[in-house]
Design an enzyme around this catalytic site. Sequence first.
Site, PDB file in Angstrom:
ATOM      1  N   ARG A 140     -13.258  31.158  46.922  1.00  0.00           N
ATOM      2  CA  ARG A 140     -13.441  30.130  47.913  1.00  0.00           C
ATOM      3  C   ARG A 140     -12.296  28.834  47.097  1.00  0.00           C
ATOM      4  O   ARG A 140     -11.723  28.451  47.858  1.00  0.00           O
ATOM      5  CB  ARG A 140     -14.234  29.506  48.869  1.00  0.00           C
ATOM      6  CG  ARG A 140     -14.025  28.923  49.846  1.00  0.00           C
ATOM      7  CD  ARG A 140     -15.168  28.349  50.053  1.00  0.00           C
ATOM      8  NE  ARG A 140     -16.924  29.348  50.236  1.00  0.00           N
ATOM      9  CZ  ARG A 140     -17.944  28.392  50.317  1.00  0.00           C
ATOM     10  NH1 ARG A 140     -17.971  27.681  50.646  1.00  0.00           N
ATOM     11  NH2 ARG A 140     -19.089  29.084  50.366  1.00  0.00           N
ATOM     12  N   PHE A 160      -2.085   6.943  12.568  1.00  0.00           N
ATOM     13  CA  PHE A 160      -1.953   8.978  11.988  1.00  0.00           C
ATOM     14  C   PHE A 160      -3.498   9.383  12.539  1.00  0.00           C
ATOM     15  O   PHE A 160      -4.000  10.320  12.549  1.00  0.00           O
ATOM     16  CB  PHE A 160      -2.256   8.664   9.992  1.00  0.00           C
ATOM     17  CG  PHE A 160      -3.547   7.662  10.006  1.00  0.00           C
ATOM     18  CD1 PHE A 160      -4.406   7.400   9.905  1.00  0.00           C
ATOM     19  CD2 PHE A 160      -2.356   6.022   8.911  1.00  0.00           C
ATOM     20  CE1 PHE A 160      -5.684   6.717   9.234  1.00  0.00           C
ATOM     21  CE2 PHE A 160      -3.340   5.135   8.453  1.00  0.00           C
ATOM     22  CZ  PHE A 160      -4.502   4.854   8.898  1.00  0.00           C
ATOM     23  N   TYR A 178     -18.148  30.591  46.005  1.00  0.00           N
ATOM     24  CA  TYR A 178     -17.199  30.085  45.678  1.00  0.00           C
ATOM     25  C   TYR A 178     -15.680  30.924  44.191  1.00  0.00           C
ATOM     26  O   TYR A 178     -15.349  29.545  44.147  1.00  0.00           O
ATOM     27  CB  TYR A 178     -18.486  29.112  44.741  1.00  0.00           C
ATOM     28  CG  TYR A 178     -19.410  27.653  45.364  1.00  0.00           C
ATOM     29  CD1 TYR A 178     -18.611  27.953  46.548  1.00  0.00           C
ATOM     30  CD2 TYR A 178     -20.285  26.952  44.671  1.00  0.00           C
ATOM     31  CE1 TYR A 178     -19.487  27.013  47.581  1.00  0.00           C
ATOM     32  CE2 TYR A 178     -21.021  26.319  45.488  1.00  0.00           C
ATOM     33  CZ  TYR A 178     -20.992  26.308  46.248  1.00  0.00           C
ATOM     34  OH  TYR A 178     -21.358  25.558  47.531  1.00  0.00           O
ATOM     35  N   HIS A 185      -4.262  16.803  -3.067  1.00  0.00           N
ATOM     36  CA  HIS A 185      -4.769  16.378  -1.588  1.00  0.00           C
ATOM     37  C   HIS A 185      -4.516  17.987  -1.101  1.00  0.00           C
ATOM     38  O   HIS A 185      -5.316  18.159  -0.266  1.00  0.00           O
ATOM     39  CB  HIS A 185      -3.828  16.174  -0.795  1.00  0.00           C
ATOM     40  CG  HIS A 185      -4.012  13.584  -0.960  1.00  0.00           C
ATOM     41  ND1 HIS A 185      -4.679  13.533  -2.165  1.00  0.00           N
ATOM     42  CD2 HIS A 185      -4.766  13.462   0.581  1.00  0.00           C
ATOM     43  CE1 HIS A 185      -4.641  12.433  -1.523  1.00  0.00           C
ATOM     44  NE2 HIS A 185      -5.165  11.623  -0.251  1.00  0.00           N
ATOM     45  N   TYR A 204       0.958  -1.295  -0.216  1.00  0.00           N
ATOM     46  CA  TYR A 204       0.019   0.035   0.205  1.00  0.00           C
ATOM     47  C   TYR A 204       1.108   1.565   0.177  1.00  0.00           C
ATOM     48  O   TYR A 204       2.207   1.558   1.012  1.00  0.00           O
ATOM     49  CB  TYR A 204      -1.075   0.305   1.212  1.00  0.00           C
ATOM     50  CG  TYR A 204      -1.450   0.974   1.120  1.00  0.00           C
ATOM     51  CD1 TYR A 204      -3.101   1.784   0.578  1.00  0.00           C
ATOM     52  CD2 TYR A 204      -1.229   2.265   2.599  1.00  0.00           C
ATOM     53  CE1 TYR A 204      -3.513   2.786  -0.002  1.00  0.00           C
ATOM     54  CE2 TYR A 204      -2.180   3.866   2.191  1.00  0.00           C
ATOM     55  CZ  TYR A 204      -3.223   3.584   1.726  1.00  0.00           C
ATOM     56  OH  TYR A 204      -3.538   5.128   1.318  1.00  0.00           O
ATOM     57  N   GLU A 222     -11.526   5.860   4.613  1.00  0.00           N
ATOM     58  CA  GLU A 222     -11.860   6.210   6.379  1.00  0.00           C
ATOM     59  C   GLU A 222     -13.019   6.370   7.000  1.00  0.00           C
ATOM     60  O   GLU A 222     -13.682   7.316   6.814  1.00  0.00           O
ATOM     61  CB  GLU A 222     -10.255   7.254   6.144  1.00  0.00           C
ATOM     62  CG  GLU A 222      -9.298   6.638   5.270  1.00  0.00           C
ATOM     63  CD  GLU A 222      -8.996   8.049   3.824  1.00  0.00           C
ATOM     64  OE1 GLU A 222      -9.362   8.942   4.014  1.00  0.00           O
ATOM     65  OE2 GLU A 222      -8.218   7.483   3.812  1.00  0.00           O
ATOM     66  N   ASN A 272       0.959  12.214   5.278  1.00  0.00           N
ATOM     67  CA  ASN A 272      -0.212  11.014   6.624  1.00  0.00           C
ATOM     68  C   ASN A 272       0.640  11.404   7.886  1.00  0.00           C
ATOM     69  O   ASN A 272       1.872  11.563   7.769  1.00  0.00           O
ATOM     70  CB  ASN A 272       0.660   9.678   6.148  1.00  0.00           C
ATOM     71  CG  ASN A 272      -0.911   8.753   5.254  1.00  0.00           C
ATOM     72  OD1 ASN A 272      -2.053   9.355   5.976  1.00  0.00           O
ATOM     73  ND2 ASN A 272      -0.890   8.323   4.857  1.00  0.00           N
TER      74      ASN A 272
END
Length: 496
Positions: free
Chosen positions: A281, A326, A278, A82, A52, A410, A194
Amino acid sequence: MFKYGIDSLTTEKVMALATGELKGAVTDKAIEKVNACRAKVEIMANSDQAVYGINTGFGPLCDVQITAEETSQLQENLLISHAVGVGNPIDKKLSKIMMICKVHALCQGFSGIRLEVVERIIYFIENNILPVVPEQGSVGASGDLAPLSHLFLPLLGEGEFWVKDEIIPAAEVLKQHNLEPITLQAKEGLALINGTQFILAHTIMGIEKMAYLLELADVAGAFTLEGYKGSESPFMEELHTIRPFKGSLEVARHMRRLFEKSQNIASHKDCERVQDPYSMRCIPQVHGASRNAWYHLKELAEVEMNSVTDNPIVLSETVAISGGNFHGQPLAMALDYASIAAAELGNISDRRCFLIIEGKYGLPRLLTEKGGLNSGFMIPQYTTAALVTENKSLCFPPSADSVPTSLGQEDHVSMGSISGRKFNQILGNLDKILAIELMYGAQAVEFRRPNTFSDIIEEAYALIRSKVDKLMDDRILKDDINNMIELVKTKSFRVN
């Protein structure tokens, strides 16, 4: 000297490398690891076995085998296809941090990249040649694909660089530096894009910023409590050792230091008040919980910055594991937790701003002696309220969402890039909220003079007054607020 791929990165070291205070180098040991892994990739690229990303297509096209002759084009097409980021460019320092973290990962010898490519990225780092990276477009799994593609397009002579504050085409900048574009080889495009370096860079920036704001929140809280004539007893060590959360112990210790030798605290030691609200405190418990979230995020970030997060991971001449290093979920979930922690620092600060203008315990309403004619400090609390609500709206956890991508290959993604961006947005708003509380605190302690305060509070008071005068009559407060925000950003306050 920091040795990429050999030494361990920390948040502090990354920031030092980014500013040039620390020099990074690829030593012989790292070169050996990079070259050995590259040799394994070349064997796989020329074999008939489908591996791959080395001799196959990507994502849903992983079943399409690529010839050795097409390998280089495959890798360059990967970056070009990309690079689909949109929105404003990220801060230049983030681009630099991304490159630093990527070089460290590549030099560990599991990515199969050539030394020549690593050396070119280091040249960019050392010469402050910073790629332009859009802020939107990563889903935070399969790596931060879009931003990393933009980050490394300039290796090919594509994309853009920052030159000072101008955006210049990468081809022009390479020519100015007498550099030829690099032709990518097998696995290299995938090794570059990646990874989780976009998420990680935002995490590192946020960790570094929040570290200071955590301490400044303690100073702001102490200022307000002094003005309010609150009690120091909730910060006693004995109280916190029986519920010993690390963050609470640390904050309580800070508060005791902030009240050290305070005449003002001593002046009302035997008053009739039993307890404070609060937001005063419970400063150790609330600020401390935010601090615990910061500790957790820092621990995870330092694991990530010393990890290899690309894909596939090359283990031998025949084994390249297509796994999921990744995936951004380990940081995404922690970033969402830290976002809530940062927002809560602002939330409690706004509550203290509200209390200090109520006009109790000897303070005039709205911290002005001429109320009615003057609105005094009424309206800056509207600003803190608005910022607090904006931060609440930013606390929706992107890591709780997932939208399938890559034709379903994905099918679960982290959205961690959005978590990282939102975390830093919240911290930016927290700057402003604490700036206003400090301005309120300085005004409130004016009404407690001639009492004196701890050395830290007195120094902080003097610093504030160097930028913002005591408010006597109404004036345009926008400039005062902006001066305070800029003062907070300089990290000039001593906080411990």
